[in-house]
Design an enzyme around this catalytic site. Sequence first.
Site, PDB file in Angstrom:
ATOM      1  N   LYS A   2       4.334  -0.166   9.790  1.00  0.00           N
ATOM      2  CA  LYS A   2       4.376   1.087   9.032  1.00  0.00           C
ATOM      3  C   LYS A   2       3.845   2.247   9.847  1.00  0.00           C
ATOM      4  CE  LYS A   2       3.405   0.089   4.577  1.00  0.00           C
ATOM      5  NZ  LYS A   2       2.453   0.093   3.455  1.00  0.00           N
ATOM      6  N   GLU A  22       0.860  -1.170   0.000  1.00  0.00           N
ATOM      7  CA  GLU A  22       0.000   0.000   0.000  1.00  0.00           C
ATOM      8  C   GLU A  22       0.908   1.236   0.000  1.00  0.00           C
ATOM      9  OE1 GLU A  22      -2.726   0.514   3.279  1.00  0.00           O
ATOM     10  OE2 GLU A  22      -3.579   2.313   2.330  1.00  0.00           O
ATOM     11  N   ARG A  76       5.457 -13.041   9.357  1.00  0.00           N
ATOM     12  CA  ARG A  76       6.093 -11.776   9.011  1.00  0.00           C
ATOM     13  C   ARG A  76       7.464 -11.699   9.664  1.00  0.00           C
ATOM     14  NH1 ARG A  76       2.626  -7.953   9.310  1.00  0.00           N
ATOM     15  NH2 ARG A  76       4.046  -6.230   9.534  1.00  0.00           N
TER      16      ARG A  76
HETATM   17  P1  ATP Z   1       2.684  -2.955   8.315  1.00  0.00           P
HETATM   18  O1  ATP Z   1       2.021  -4.164   8.889  1.00  0.00           O
HETATM   19  O2  ATP Z   1       4.142  -2.861   8.579  1.00  0.00           O
HETATM   20  O3  ATP Z   1       1.971  -1.694   8.615  1.00  0.00           O
HETATM   21  P2  ATP Z   1       1.488  -3.611   5.849  1.00  0.00           P
HETATM   22  O4  ATP Z   1       1.362  -5.072   5.859  1.00  0.00           O
HETATM   23  O5  ATP Z   1       0.256  -2.852   6.117  1.00  0.00           O
HETATM   24  O6  ATP Z   1       2.670  -3.152   6.742  1.00  0.00           O
HETATM   25  P3  ATP Z   1       1.615  -3.402   3.033  1.00  0.00           P
HETATM   26  O7  ATP Z   1       2.134  -2.293   2.207  1.00  0.00           O
HETATM   27  O8  ATP Z   1       0.170  -3.697   3.008  1.00  0.00           O
HETATM   28  O9  ATP Z   1       2.097  -3.099   4.496  1.00  0.00           O
HETATM   29  O10 ATP Z   1       2.444  -4.722   2.735  1.00  0.00           O
HETATM   30  C1  ATP Z   1       2.772  -5.183   1.445  1.00  0.00           C
HETATM   31  C2  ATP Z   1       3.191  -6.618   1.513  1.00  0.00           C
HETATM   32  O11 ATP Z   1       4.338  -6.763   2.339  1.00  0.00           O
HETATM   33  C3  ATP Z   1       2.102  -7.493   2.103  1.00  0.00           C
HETATM   34  O12 ATP Z   1       1.987  -8.643   1.319  1.00  0.00           O
HETATM   35  C4  ATP Z   1       2.583  -7.794   3.477  1.00  0.00           C
HETATM   36  O13 ATP Z   1       2.132  -9.035   3.910  1.00  0.00           O
HETATM   37  C5  ATP Z   1       4.108  -7.760   3.303  1.00  0.00           C
HETATM   38  N1  ATP Z   1       4.755  -7.404   4.559  1.00  0.00           N
HETATM   39  C6  ATP Z   1       4.562  -6.286   5.291  1.00  0.00           C
HETATM   40  N2  ATP Z   1       5.290  -6.321   6.423  1.00  0.00           N
HETATM   41  C7  ATP Z   1       5.970  -7.490   6.404  1.00  0.00           C
HETATM   42  C8  ATP Z   1       6.901  -8.121   7.290  1.00  0.00           C
HETATM   43  N3  ATP Z   1       7.273  -7.546   8.446  1.00  0.00           N
HETATM   44  N4  ATP Z   1       7.403  -9.326   6.937  1.00  0.00           N
HETATM   45  C9  ATP Z   1       7.047  -9.903   5.788  1.00  0.00           C
HETATM   46  N5  ATP Z   1       6.181  -9.375   4.912  1.00  0.00           N
HETATM   47  C10 ATP Z   1       5.637  -8.180   5.207  1.00  0.00           C
HETATM   48 MG    MG Z   2      -1.400  -3.971   4.635  1.00  0.00          MG
END
Ligand code: ATP
Ligand code: MG
Length: 562
Positions: A273, A37, A263
């Site tokens: 984030k 995102e 994760r």
């Molecule tokens: P956060 O949880 O840090 O706020 P998010 O999951 O909302 O991040 P996105 O931009 O939606 O952030 O994530 C994009 C992709 O990266 C998704 O497929 C998510 O599962 C993956 N992702 C995000 N954080 C991690 C992490 N710590 N380890 C592995 N994959 C991740």
């Molecule tokens: Mg997300």
Amino acid sequence: MMQPTTSNPSDFIRDIIDEDLRTNKHGGRVATRFPPEPNGYIHIGHAKSVCLNFGIASQYQGTCNLRMDDTDPMGESMEFVESIIHDVHWLGFHWQDRLFYASDYFEQLYSFAVELIKSGSAYVCSLSPDEIREHRGTFTEPGKESPYRNRSVEENLDLFSRMRAGEFADGAHVLRAKIDMASSNIVMRDPIIYRIKREPHYRTGSNWVIYPMYDFAHCLSDALEGITYSICTLEFENNRPLYDWFVERLIEGSRPRQIEFARLNLSYTVLSKRRLIELVTQKHVQGWDDPRMPTVAGMRRRGYTPEAIRTFCADIGVAKNDNLIDISLLEHCVREDLNAHAPRALCVLRPLRVVIDNYPEDQVEEIECANHPQNPGMGTRMLPFSRELYIERDDFMEDPPKKYHRLGPGREVRLRNAYIIKYESMVKDEKTGEVSELHCTYDPETRNAPPADGHKVQGVIHWVSARHAVPAQVRLYDRLFSIEDPGNEEDFMKFLNPGSLEILTTCYAESSLKNAEAGNKYQFERLGYFCVDPEASAGKPVFNRIVPLRDSWTKTAGVKKD
Ligand code: ATP
Ligand code: MG
């Protein structure tokens, strides 16, 4: 596809793919996606997901799409889109013409919602947000059905089109999937599909006042792109039945399958984030690319290499259970890569002037030095030697212990790549009493050679020629947090490490670094690995410490102790 690959790894996700290929489930296709995102910069956790999704595509001769998952206008921006594109490229991955935006599917997603209404699987609910919450029930109690649940298809179609037309205030109505308010899985209790939100979108402007929810938009975006494996993190496990529910009702033929993995959590840092945004907006760091940030942009500025990050992601592998990875593992990968590839250089962080009394005043010698001890292919450089030098303040002690193999009264030391020098006297600052200058003599026979009488001189220290050295600023970075798992603390800001950045403004680098370019990386001998920052400070080049030489974070310059 030009993709970096380590030897083909194996894990539970690849096992699923192997099995599908065996049974020809998707006609031999493997299609993944990385769906960030654009509401922040991507971090090392995202890098893990990037490596996994693009790595699988490459391993199976499949495809991996880059998709901006931009269905929630809050906080999304073009700046973030551009940073993500830049960062994924920099990590070493390519998507050819497969860059997509979920916001391009808004019209299609709206049609899917209409289709659900027509088949009696969705309804417009006019409960307030609070009432919807109250109706939802808890883990132990079932939810209550909305009084609007049995609206006719015609009424729902009418209300939904008027929601789109902007006839209602934010929050007045939502569109919900009609599933099961008694489901043991709360996610399945008539989840919201669309809400009214008057927030301009960075791509679609004010075209829309209703926006689809993640659970609805994500699975259908996957399906529209022909994704076969929708790999996401564990917190979406409960959402999988909903993912399948939408896809089964709206998509014919080959359907994407959601697979969850653990994760990445990294010690001494936060990877949510929301928290990274707080660090930036509250100015605890200098921006998204602050070298202490776990963002890809921060790591790049710090001097981490894409190769090291990819090795790290491959080494930690894919797990099904949440865990906390030690950040020293990442630092180890960085160090290994730099050890092999970074040219060596000399730099003095806390200078102490040394005058070699018996060295001719105007003489300058150019000493040829190897840029890398194990790799002659990296060439050599000339190191000027003259009568006045700088050495590290730590490399002299007025009253050293016996085991100290550096300079002190009556002691000798070898200057790296040059001569053995012997202490003669010191000058002290009258006011502070601090040693301000040393006087030494050198043995002209010892340039890269042992003393004629064969006696042993154990210590070797680094130095630069005062007249030739390049004044520089050096930034010593330490971990951003002082506790191992700040991500576990609600009040995580309390645990910021006050010593995470130390700025040294009077450093001297060897003259060959005069024209060092931003991003260049060096091993400063005995000190660690350093990277040229894109911004100079008061006309001086800035060197960011990437990692110390060893896996021990000293509070001082990180000078090797012997
Ligand atoms: P956060 O949880 O840090 O706020 P998010 O999951 O909302 O991040 P996105 O931009 O939606 O952030 O994530 C994009 C992709 O990266 C998704 O497929 C998510 O599962 C993956 N992702 C995000 N954080 C991690 C992490 N710590 N380890 C592995 N994959 C991740
Ligand atoms: Mg997300």
